[in-house]
Design an enzyme around this catalytic site. Sequence first.
Site, PDB file in Angstrom:
ATOM      1  N   LYS A 167      25.466  20.756  29.324  1.00 32.72           N
ATOM      2  CA  LYS A 167      26.465  21.226  28.358  1.00 32.72           C
ATOM      3  C   LYS A 167      27.680  20.347  28.541  1.00 32.72           C
ATOM      4  O   LYS A 167      27.747  19.570  29.494  1.00 32.72           O
ATOM      5  CB  LYS A 167      26.821  22.696  28.596  1.00 32.72           C
ATOM      6  CG  LYS A 167      27.151  23.026  30.061  1.00 32.72           C
ATOM      7  CD  LYS A 167      27.458  24.498  30.272  1.00 32.72           C
ATOM      8  CE  LYS A 167      26.265  25.397  30.225  1.00 32.72           C
ATOM      9  NZ  LYS A 167      26.311  26.436  29.211  1.00 32.72           N
ATOM     10  N   ARG A 168      28.665  20.430  27.642  1.00 32.42           N
ATOM     11  CA  ARG A 168      29.885  19.665  27.858  1.00 32.42           C
ATOM     12  C   ARG A 168      30.454  19.993  29.248  1.00 32.42           C
ATOM     13  O   ARG A 168      30.341  21.131  29.722  1.00 32.42           O
ATOM     14  CB  ARG A 168      30.923  19.991  26.774  1.00 32.42           C
ATOM     15  CG  ARG A 168      30.575  19.393  25.418  1.00 32.42           C
ATOM     16  CD  ARG A 168      30.471  17.884  25.478  1.00 32.42           C
ATOM     17  NE  ARG A 168      31.761  17.282  25.700  1.00 32.42           N
ATOM     18  CZ  ARG A 168      32.483  16.671  24.761  1.00 32.42           C
ATOM     19  NH1 ARG A 168      32.014  16.553  23.533  1.00 32.42           N
ATOM     20  NH2 ARG A 168      33.660  16.154  25.052  1.00 32.42           N
ATOM     21  N   LYS A 182      18.543  28.334  23.809  1.00 32.69           N
ATOM     22  CA  LYS A 182      17.466  27.325  23.779  1.00 32.69           C
ATOM     23  C   LYS A 182      16.588  27.461  25.018  1.00 32.69           C
ATOM     24  O   LYS A 182      15.360  27.410  24.935  1.00 32.69           O
ATOM     25  CB  LYS A 182      18.058  25.911  23.711  1.00 32.69           C
ATOM     26  CG  LYS A 182      18.834  25.628  22.439  1.00 32.69           C
ATOM     27  CD  LYS A 182      19.646  24.336  22.563  1.00 32.69           C
ATOM     28  CE  LYS A 182      20.764  24.320  21.533  1.00 32.69           C
ATOM     29  NZ  LYS A 182      21.800  23.305  21.847  1.00 32.69           N
ATOM     30  N   THR A 187      25.059  28.527  23.148  1.00 31.19           N
ATOM     31  CA  THR A 187      23.776  28.480  22.437  1.00 31.19           C
ATOM     32  C   THR A 187      22.738  27.752  23.290  1.00 31.19           C
ATOM     33  O   THR A 187      21.542  27.950  23.093  1.00 31.19           O
ATOM     34  CB  THR A 187      23.908  27.763  21.076  1.00 31.19           C
ATOM     35  OG1 THR A 187      24.587  26.523  21.266  1.00 31.19           O
ATOM     36  CG2 THR A 187      24.666  28.618  20.086  1.00 31.19           C
ATOM     37  N   HIS A 227      35.905  30.271  17.274  1.00 34.56           N
ATOM     38  CA  HIS A 227      34.940  29.814  18.285  1.00 34.56           C
ATOM     39  C   HIS A 227      35.464  29.810  19.704  1.00 34.56           C
ATOM     40  O   HIS A 227      34.759  29.355  20.602  1.00 34.56           O
ATOM     41  CB  HIS A 227      34.450  28.402  17.958  1.00 34.56           C
ATOM     42  CG  HIS A 227      33.458  28.361  16.843  1.00 34.56           C
ATOM     43  ND1 HIS A 227      32.110  28.489  17.056  1.00 34.56           N
ATOM     44  CD2 HIS A 227      33.619  28.228  15.511  1.00 34.56           C
ATOM     45  CE1 HIS A 227      31.479  28.419  15.898  1.00 34.56           C
ATOM     46  NE2 HIS A 227      32.370  28.265  14.935  1.00 34.56           N
ATOM     47  N   LYS A 234      33.336  26.082  32.194  1.00 32.25           N
ATOM     48  CA  LYS A 234      31.877  26.199  32.286  1.00 32.25           C
ATOM     49  C   LYS A 234      31.394  26.138  33.742  1.00 32.25           C
ATOM     50  O   LYS A 234      30.250  26.430  34.036  1.00 32.25           O
ATOM     51  CB  LYS A 234      31.207  25.109  31.442  1.00 32.25           C
ATOM     52  CG  LYS A 234      31.383  25.315  29.933  1.00 32.25           C
ATOM     53  CD  LYS A 234      30.789  24.151  29.149  1.00 32.25           C
ATOM     54  CE  LYS A 234      30.954  24.266  27.637  1.00 32.25           C
ATOM     55  NZ  LYS A 234      29.978  25.192  27.014  1.00 32.25           N
TER      56      LYS A 234
HETATM   57  C1  LIG Z   1      23.036  23.431  22.300  1.00 32.30           C
HETATM   58  C2  LIG Z   1      23.843  22.242  22.609  1.00 32.30           C
HETATM   59  C3  LIG Z   1      25.139  22.376  23.094  1.00 32.30           C
HETATM   60  C4  LIG Z   1      25.767  23.734  23.395  1.00 32.30           C
HETATM   61  O1  LIG Z   1      25.459  24.058  24.732  1.00 32.30           O
HETATM   62  P1  LIG Z   1      26.237  25.239  25.499  1.00 32.30           P
HETATM   63  O2  LIG Z   1      25.453  25.388  26.761  1.00 32.30           O
HETATM   64  O3  LIG Z   1      26.130  26.444  24.633  1.00 32.30           O
HETATM   65  O4  LIG Z   1      27.612  24.782  25.723  1.00 32.30           O
HETATM   66  C5  LIG Z   1      25.876  21.247  23.359  1.00 32.30           C
HETATM   67  N1  LIG Z   1      25.356  20.014  23.159  1.00 32.30           N
HETATM   68  C6  LIG Z   1      24.097  19.837  22.713  1.00 32.30           C
HETATM   69  C7  LIG Z   1      23.578  18.459  22.525  1.00 32.30           C
HETATM   70  C8  LIG Z   1      23.304  20.942  22.410  1.00 32.30           C
HETATM   71  O5  LIG Z   1      22.062  20.749  21.948  1.00 32.30           O
END
Ligand SMILES: *Cc1c(COP(=O)(O)O)cnc(C)c1O
Length: 835
Positions: free
Chosen positions: A567-568, A679, A675, A376, A573
């Site tokens: 995101k985190r 979304k 991911t 990952h 990032k």
């Molecule tokens: C989808 C999701 C992530 C992943 O987000 P990235 O932008 O791909 O880092 C992290 N936390 C939550 C709660 C999510 O739903």
Amino acid sequence: MPHKPLARSKPTSRLPDLPPLSFKKADLALDIRRHFNCTLGRNKFHKSAYYSYAALALTVRDRLMERWKNTQYAYKDTDCKQAYYLSLEFLMGRTLGNALLNLGVEEPVEGALHDLGIALEELIDNEVDAGLGNGGLGRLAACFVDSCATLQLPVMGYGLRYEYGMFRQHIENGYQIEEPDHWLRNGNVWEIERPELTVRVRFGGHTEYYEDHDRSRHVRWVDTRDVLAVPYDIPVPGYRNGTVNTLRLWKAAATDEFDLNEFNAGDYAGSVAAKNSAEHISMVLYPNDASENGKELRLRQQYLLASASLQDIIRKWVARHGEDFSTFAEKNCFQLNDTHPSIAVAELMRLLMDEHDLPWDEAWNITSRTMAYTNHTLLPEALERWSVRLFRQLLPRVLEIIFEINARFLAEVASRWPGDLDRIARMSLIEEGDEQQVRMAYLAIVGSFSVNGVAELHSNLLQQGLFRDFHELWPHKFNNKTNGITPRRWLAWCNPDLAALITATIGDRWITDLSELGKLAPYADDPDFRERWRQVKRANKERLVAHKKAELALEVDPDALFDVQVKRIHEYKRQLLNVLHVIHLYDRIKRGDTANWTNRCVLFGGKAAPGYVMAKRIIKLINNVATVVNGDPACDKLLKVAFLPNYRVSAMEIISAGADLSEQISTAGKEASGTGNMKFMMNGALTIGTLDGANIEIRQEVGADNFFLFGLTAEEVEAARAHYDPGAIIEGNEDLKRVMHLLEAGHFNQFEPGIFDAIVQSVKSPWDPWLTAADFQSYVQAQRRAAEAYRDQDGWTRMSILNTAASGKFSTDRTIGEYNRDIWKLEPVPAPSVE
Ligand SMILES: *Cc1c(COP(=O)(O)O)cnc(C)c1O
């Protein structure tokens, strides 16, 4: 008169199965009331909506139970091959809404609740998120189990039942405050404890060698301190297909003899303390995303998961096949979600050899034909290594097996590349140095028949970089499986209005075949359809603002461009790059450069690992910039900035539906897939992004015209490092120069001197690994293109529709289909119909 006794079947303590339960509105209402009064013991004087939620959840759970049982019967009857998804994280979020959707009972349930005078939405908000994961990796596991059930694949998830999940985030004076997430405090109606399936896991002790009657050598692992693993099962329903799969989560518990030994020695308190220490193992999720944990307790967690799950599977095998393991590899497959569970490679060897008497070669044949590993990350700091010293102390027998695997593997390397000592040192499972370390990723690669990355670029970079030697040795092992998300939760459930519009337009087959969304593309040219699409997005933006009103505490215009990065928080990032752009917009407003302006609302959200000082300081910077911008009358409608606290799955369900612009701005070559990007796309947001991770494939699918691209490529990033001179870049760019000046002048920390010095330094450092300054100009230009595009609402809506229409590839149904086709090779098992 004497009479014949009644003919009876042999007495048994087993109960026969229950006939199916009804989905009729009136029956549902009755069951809800029965659970409220009888199961939960509440009455009409109870005010808390929580118990009404629980009563509904139990009513829905009852309906899942019979499908669950039938699915498990079908797997048993067909004696099918099964796969097991081993993951230290499952970021499930809430269960109720998804269960209603997948069972197809939303309508009668809403009817039943209506008759009881209750609104479904209010009950749904009483469920706490199951936050048993950090971010993308854990959420991927949750999307995967949904798709496996929907595709009717016999796949079981195995994880840990953490008492405390991902911490809750508060913001105080702009700083992140962490609060423990005791998510089980009010109980969890979705889990079924199965104490009868408890297994024993060993730690510590030492090994002994002994000879069998036939002179064969065997190993005993003795004087261990054992811990029990108790499984809790959670139902995973497929989409309206009768299948309910299982997510099995282990809780650590003390053994009884622990208590007894110390109790007999008169140390009752000591025995309770020992019990506590055993239960610590599954107490808390480690909150580090994309970085190493390195703690002994974490290794205990990993081993508990691997050992308990493998024992569980082997017990099932032996119950059916006895000690004949000759077809085990044809019937079982293990997918390792990152290196976290990769100790399973050595543990399966141990179980097969020490507990089931298989010779090395047979055990290795089985292991290396059943294990598959998913990587990952490309970040070196995330690559797990465990000190040999710790390993020896905690898992002496497992370490011996790892050494033996390594010896045999290095012999293979030596025979392929005779005399290449450098290569042997590079590829060894044991890293030499001051302290020897076990390289868990290498253990996973050597022990697996499949190694995959999670997006095209990521898989290619793995093969060329991190795992180059291994790719040269075993090219056939390497493959790509681009990530996805489940369209049930991330479109059908979280965006009901858009889902309804799509279904009214192209039918509902998209829910289980997302490529159907392609049929929306022609409607992008239909002005009526565009208008309806725009209205749905606008309503979702209002819903987002309403949901976050208390947290935002500011007026937001729903017609503004909603520019979102959630995101985190991590330097790679580049939330910082986004902040620099916000400061640039503020600077433009203050200079009066606002001709042809697009009103913008910039939303941030995300948790920082509690020990990640820089990430936490970036949160503080976002909040301070927000305070200055939102407090300045000159910005008024033009620019708003907000940090949404406690980002989590249930928050993303609201946020993704209400976003216009999706920020996917990582330094190229660093984000494995992402991911969140999927979304947003699926819900009609446009992406501003670098050529990183799955962004590349998103842009390919939607077309370059419908994507705001900027920044260096992964290759350019690596080439730029050698002569990177951010000082010169800042000098040469008037906009960036002004932004840096505002930061350095302390404009956003007037009464908090120095707090952003480290951030300023990081941007100006020639060794900045994230090359923030390098991409600034290109980013600002892309943001200008996005702002201009948004001013043409019709054109924007067109692109929004095309993004959703092109998102079909990013369903986990596609991803799981590929895992199954290339790696697991399972046959779908139809579930018997319940009615
Ligand atoms: C989808 C999701 C992530 C992943 O987000 P990235 O932008 O791909 O880092 C992290 N936390 C939550 C709660 C999510 O739903």
